[in-house]
Design a protein around this motif. Sequence first.
Motif, PDB file in Angstrom:
ATOM      1  N   SER A 189     -18.371  26.109   5.487  1.00  0.00           N
ATOM      2  CA  SER A 189     -18.495  27.545   5.224  1.00  0.00           C
ATOM      3  C   SER A 189     -18.869  28.306   6.491  1.00  0.00           C
ATOM      4  N   ALA A 190     -19.770  27.719   7.282  1.00  0.00           N
ATOM      5  CA  ALA A 190     -20.172  28.368   8.533  1.00  0.00           C
ATOM      6  C   ALA A 190     -18.986  28.523   9.480  1.00  0.00           C
ATOM      7  N   LEU A 191     -18.174  27.473   9.599  1.00  0.00           N
ATOM      8  CA  LEU A 191     -17.002  27.536  10.476  1.00  0.00           C
ATOM      9  C   LEU A 191     -15.973  28.527   9.956  1.00  0.00           C
ATOM     10  N   TYR A 192     -15.726  28.490   8.650  1.00  0.00           N
ATOM     11  CA  TYR A 192     -14.707  29.364   8.059  1.00  0.00           C
ATOM     12  C   TYR A 192     -15.049  30.835   8.257  1.00  0.00           C
ATOM     13  N   PHE A 193     -16.266  31.222   7.895  1.00  0.00           N
ATOM     14  CA  PHE A 193     -16.635  32.632   7.980  1.00  0.00           C
ATOM     15  C   PHE A 193     -16.889  33.089   9.420  1.00  0.00           C
ATOM     16  N   SER A 194     -17.236  32.164  10.292  1.00  0.00           N
ATOM     17  CA  SER A 194     -17.487  32.549  11.687  1.00  0.00           C
ATOM     18  C   SER A 194     -16.213  33.011  12.388  1.00  0.00           C
ATOM     19  N   PHE A 195     -15.086  32.347  12.088  1.00  0.00           N
ATOM     20  CA  PHE A 195     -13.866  32.609  12.853  1.00  0.00           C
ATOM     21  C   PHE A 195     -12.745  33.258  12.047  1.00  0.00           C
ATOM     22  N   LYS A 196     -12.940  33.414  10.743  1.00  0.00           N
ATOM     23  CA  LYS A 196     -11.908  34.050   9.910  1.00  0.00           C
ATOM     24  C   LYS A 196     -11.638  35.488  10.350  1.00  0.00           C
ATOM     25  N   ASP A 197     -12.690  36.268  10.470  1.00  0.00           N
ATOM     26  CA  ASP A 197     -12.524  37.682  10.813  1.00  0.00           C
ATOM     27  C   ASP A 197     -11.982  37.900  12.225  1.00  0.00           C
ATOM     28  N   PRO A 198     -12.505  37.211  13.257  1.00  0.00           N
ATOM     29  CA  PRO A 198     -11.933  37.414  14.594  1.00  0.00           C
ATOM     30  C   PRO A 198     -10.443  37.084  14.669  1.00  0.00           C
ATOM     31  N   ILE A 199     -10.021  35.991  14.013  1.00  0.00           N
ATOM     32  CA  ILE A 199      -8.594  35.640  14.021  1.00  0.00           C
ATOM     33  C   ILE A 199      -7.786  36.709  13.304  1.00  0.00           C
ATOM     34  N   GLN A 200      -8.283  37.166  12.150  1.00  0.00           N
ATOM     35  CA  GLN A 200      -7.576  38.178  11.380  1.00  0.00           C
ATOM     36  C   GLN A 200      -7.487  39.497  12.145  1.00  0.00           C
ATOM     37  N   ASP A 201      -8.567  39.884  12.808  1.00  0.00           N
ATOM     38  CA  ASP A 201      -8.570  41.126  13.582  1.00  0.00           C
ATOM     39  C   ASP A 201      -7.581  41.060  14.740  1.00  0.00           C
ATOM     40  N   GLY A 202      -7.541  39.912  15.425  1.00  0.00           N
ATOM     41  CA  GLY A 202      -6.614  39.767  16.548  1.00  0.00           C
ATOM     42  C   GLY A 202      -5.165  39.877  16.115  1.00  0.00           C
ATOM     43  N   LEU A 203      -4.835  39.298  14.963  1.00  0.00           N
ATOM     44  CA  LEU A 203      -3.463  39.372  14.453  1.00  0.00           C
ATOM     45  C   LEU A 203      -3.133  40.774  13.951  1.00  0.00           C
ATOM     46  N   ALA A 204      -4.131  41.455  13.362  1.00  0.00           N
ATOM     47  CA  ALA A 204      -3.901  42.808  12.843  1.00  0.00           C
ATOM     48  C   ALA A 204      -3.532  43.783  13.960  1.00  0.00           C
ATOM     49  N   GLU A 205      -4.030  43.537  15.160  1.00  0.00           N
ATOM     50  CA  GLU A 205      -3.731  44.412  16.294  1.00  0.00           C
ATOM     51  C   GLU A 205      -2.280  44.293  16.746  1.00  0.00           C
ATOM     52  N   GLN A 206      -1.556  43.278  16.257  1.00  0.00           N
ATOM     53  CA  GLN A 206      -0.158  43.090  16.644  1.00  0.00           C
ATOM     54  C   GLN A 206       0.797  43.915  15.795  1.00  0.00           C
ATOM     55  N   GLY A 207       0.272  44.688  14.866  1.00  0.00           N
ATOM     56  CA  GLY A 207       1.116  45.540  14.029  1.00  0.00           C
ATOM     57  C   GLY A 207       1.845  44.811  12.922  1.00  0.00           C
ATOM     58  N   LEU A 208       1.352  43.651  12.498  1.00  0.00           N
ATOM     59  CA  LEU A 208       1.980  42.876  11.425  1.00  0.00           C
ATOM     60  C   LEU A 208       1.662  43.499  10.074  1.00  0.00           C
ATOM     61  N   PRO A 209       2.473  43.197   9.032  1.00  0.00           N
ATOM     62  CA  PRO A 209       2.135  43.650   7.679  1.00  0.00           C
ATOM     63  C   PRO A 209       0.721  43.218   7.321  1.00  0.00           C
ATOM     64  N   TYR A 210       0.003  44.034   6.545  1.00  0.00           N
ATOM     65  CA  TYR A 210      -1.437  43.832   6.355  1.00  0.00           C
ATOM     66  C   TYR A 210      -1.793  42.481   5.744  1.00  0.00           C
ATOM     67  N   TRP A 211      -0.858  41.875   4.966  1.00  0.00           N
ATOM     68  CA  TRP A 211      -1.182  40.608   4.309  1.00  0.00           C
ATOM     69  C   TRP A 211      -0.978  39.403   5.228  1.00  0.00           C
ATOM     70  N   VAL A 212      -0.203  39.565   6.305  1.00  0.00           N
ATOM     71  CA  VAL A 212       0.093  38.436   7.200  1.00  0.00           C
ATOM     72  C   VAL A 212      -1.144  37.964   7.964  1.00  0.00           C
ATOM     73  N   PRO A 213      -1.936  38.858   8.588  1.00  0.00           N
ATOM     74  CA  PRO A 213      -3.128  38.376   9.305  1.00  0.00           C
ATOM     75  C   PRO A 213      -4.094  37.600   8.417  1.00  0.00           C
ATOM     76  N   ALA A 214      -4.287  38.068   7.176  1.00  0.00           N
ATOM     77  CA  ALA A 214      -5.198  37.363   6.273  1.00  0.00           C
ATOM     78  C   ALA A 214      -4.657  35.987   5.916  1.00  0.00           C
ATOM     79  N   LEU A 215      -3.362  35.905   5.632  1.00  0.00           N
ATOM     80  CA  LEU A 215      -2.731  34.628   5.271  1.00  0.00           C
ATOM     81  C   LEU A 215      -2.805  33.633   6.423  1.00  0.00           C
ATOM     82  N   VAL A 216      -2.436  34.079   7.613  1.00  0.00           N
ATOM     83  CA  VAL A 216      -2.430  33.184   8.775  1.00  0.00           C
ATOM     84  C   VAL A 216      -3.852  32.803   9.160  1.00  0.00           C
ATOM     85  N   SER A 217      -4.770  33.774   9.141  1.00  0.00           N
ATOM     86  CA  SER A 217      -6.161  33.491   9.499  1.00  0.00           C
ATOM     87  C   SER A 217      -6.761  32.445   8.569  1.00  0.00           C
TER      88      SER A 217
END
Length: 307
Positions: A189-217
């Motif tokens: 749980s510590a690993l998942y929540f520590s890096f889920k948001d940073p990965i999702q935020d980085g992908l969101a900055e690429q202009g992808l559809p909103y559901w893609v960053p969450a799925l990939v992260s």
Amino acid sequence: MGEQNHSPRNELQHRMRAEVPGKKSWHSQAYALGAVSNFMSTFLTFPIYKVVFRQQIHAMAVSEAVRQLWHEGPQYFYRGIYPPLLSKTLQGTLLFGTYDSLLCSLSPVGPHTLGHRWAAGLMSGVVEAVALSPFERVQNVLQDGRKQARFPSTFSILKEFNSYGLWGRLSLGYYRGFWPVLARNSLGSALYFSFKDPIQDGLAEQGLPYWVPALVSGSVNGTITCLVLYPLIVLVANMQSHIGWQNMPSLWASAQDVWNTRGRKLLLIYRGGSLVIVRSSVTWGLTTAIHDFLQRKSHSKKELKTD
């Protein structure tokens, strides 16, 4: 760091926490969203999980595990689904809800640092392990094909556990293999929540559809976490498949047995890793994407009402 704190997703979270003045920010929404997202992802991925479990117990190839399940008959393919369905729904409720509550307590208005996410994730994993270990215990006994004749149902397993004394019910029954479960869940749980948001935020900055960053992260983060902790997953499955007073090995004896059974090679402990990757990718990808979608939808409805 500053860019992450101002990402659209984090701004959404901050608005949701501030939209009800005077009330605690850990309202029931986080618990409900976690429950729904985990229920849906667990139901969809249970067949993959059952094949992986057979590999962990019998150290067999993917094709052999599928053939064994097929030989037992389709009526047994979903045998044991109710305990994980219930436990995973409760897991989502506790994991996401407790994490959100703890994170708000550590940093009520943000920004949330890596230390905040790590601490909140670690403690939510501890709560999850204490509450849900009995469900996983029953599930692992049900899914062991060697015990179908002796324990054909959940009730027969519960009857066996309740025949022990009080301490036996805990140590040999419901909480068999608790310490590796605690280590796996808290660290996972510590690993998942520590890096889920940073990965999702980085992908969101690429202009992808909103559901893609969450799925990939969710897919990437869940897969890496699962592979890092895979030896503990194998150990838990083997420890919790044992039942009865006789021949109940200790934690150290169980770890040695797993090591020896796999030919004393780390590579063989990771046998079945391909399916673990698929299961983790699909499960955590779906869970994260569904959770993010429901969170956005809930907030949109609240904004429409206020307008």
